[in-house]
Structures are given as C-alpha cells and as structure tokens.
Design an enzyme around this catalytic site. Structure first.
Site, short mmCIF file in Angstrom:
data_model
loop_
_atom_site.label_atom_id
_atom_site.label_comp_id
_atom_site.label_asym_id
_atom_site.label_seq_id
_atom_site.Cartn_x
_atom_site.Cartn_y
_atom_site.Cartn_z
N PRO A 13 35.47 -65.55 72.30
CA PRO A 13 36.82 -65.10 72.64
C PRO A 13 37.09 -63.63 72.38
CG PRO A 13 36.92 -67.16 71.45
CD PRO A 13 35.48 -66.75 71.46
N ARG A 21 39.76 -53.02 72.92
CA ARG A 21 40.28 -53.83 71.83
C ARG A 21 39.93 -53.18 70.49
NH1 ARG A 21 37.30 -59.24 69.60
NH2 ARG A 21 38.89 -59.80 68.09
N TYR A 26 35.79 -52.11 66.68
CA TYR A 26 34.72 -52.66 67.51
C TYR A 26 33.97 -51.63 68.35
CZ TYR A 26 36.94 -57.03 66.15
OH TYR A 26 37.45 -58.08 65.42
#
Ligand code: DQA
Length: 146
Positions: A13, A21, A26
């Site tokens: 997900p 994001r 990340y």
C-alpha cells in the site's frame, strides 16, 4: 534457450505514491524509477524481475503464491504498512518455500513505535531497511546469490 530465473518484486500500500509521498522519509525516486533501475540490474545479473504494486492485501497474498507456483528464485517484498499488521502475509510467506527478502526504504525501528513490529521479518530470509531505493538493489544483489 532456458528461461532466466525470475525474482518477484512486490510492493504494498501507498508505494505507488513514491516520489511525492513524504520524500524526506522515502526519497524522491518513484516506483517507476526503482523498477527501471532493477530491470537494468536484473539484466546485467542474468535475471528477470516481475515488479508489481497493490494497495490490497489479498493481491500480495495471491502474488506470493504465484511466485512459488512459478518457481521464482526469490521474492523481494516491501509490504508497506501491512508489514506491521498482516497475519495473512506472514502466513503466505510461511506457506511457501521461496525465500522472501523484506525491504523498507526507511528504517522502521527508528520511527514510530507502531512500526517497530514486523510480521514479515520472522518469516523472511532477511531484511534490508534504511537505505532508501538502494535497498531494492541490495536485495536484488542478495537474491542473485541464492
Ligand atoms: C515502508 C515502512 C512502513 O512502515 C510504511 O508503512 C510504508 C513504507 C518503507 O518502505 O519504509 O508504507 O515499508
């Protein structure tokens, strides 16, 4: 000519949002960037990669079973948040002989407490985390040596 060994690279997900994001956590690479890099690396290693992403737990369970049924050499799995909650993924990994390498871009142990527990880790062959997109390359390198 014989088929090349296949490595499944399964992403859970929200990993479709990589690049936009929380880039401070990340990184700026998109999943397509990572996929392109892995395809180049796989071809240099004489491997094929089957790279997929889903926001749905059941797809990941189906794909783990498919990897085993297809005789994949290994699975590289970033289960995203399902890492911390999914008994179904834990059981699916346990049910197959195919080695699974757990990957995370971030280092969950250095983050919120709810990320400290992984239900994937106890049934994975090993875990690579905290190195951003490089973790996928390290995992593919490891899988090539199985
Ligand atoms: C993640 C870490 C998880 O805790 C989080 O829910 C993700 C991404 C990582 O790659 O760092 O979605 O798996």
């Amino acid at each position: 000519m014989a088929n090349k060994p296949v490595i499944f690279v399964l992403n859970g997900p929200n990993l479709n949002l990589l690049g936009m994001r929380e880039p401070e956590i990340y990184g700026s690479a998109t999943l397509d960037d990572i996929a392109g890099q892995m395809e180049d690396q796989a071809s240099a290693l004489g491997l094929d990669v089957e790279i997929r992403q889903s926001n749905h737990e059941g797809h990941l369970v189906d794909w783990l079973q498919e990897a085993a049924a297809d005789g994949a050499k290994a699975v590289i799995l970033n289960a995203g948040a399902l890492t911390h909650t999914s008994v179904a993924l834990h059981d699916a990994i346990k049910a197959i002989e195919t080695p699974v390498i757990e990957v995370h871009l971030s280092n969950p142990a250095a983050r919120e407490e709810f990320r400290h527990k992984s239900l994937v880790a106890p049934v994975a062959k090993g875990t690579i985390c905290g190195f951003g997109a490089l973790g996928y390359q390290l995992a593919l390198d490891a899988a090539s040596k199985f």
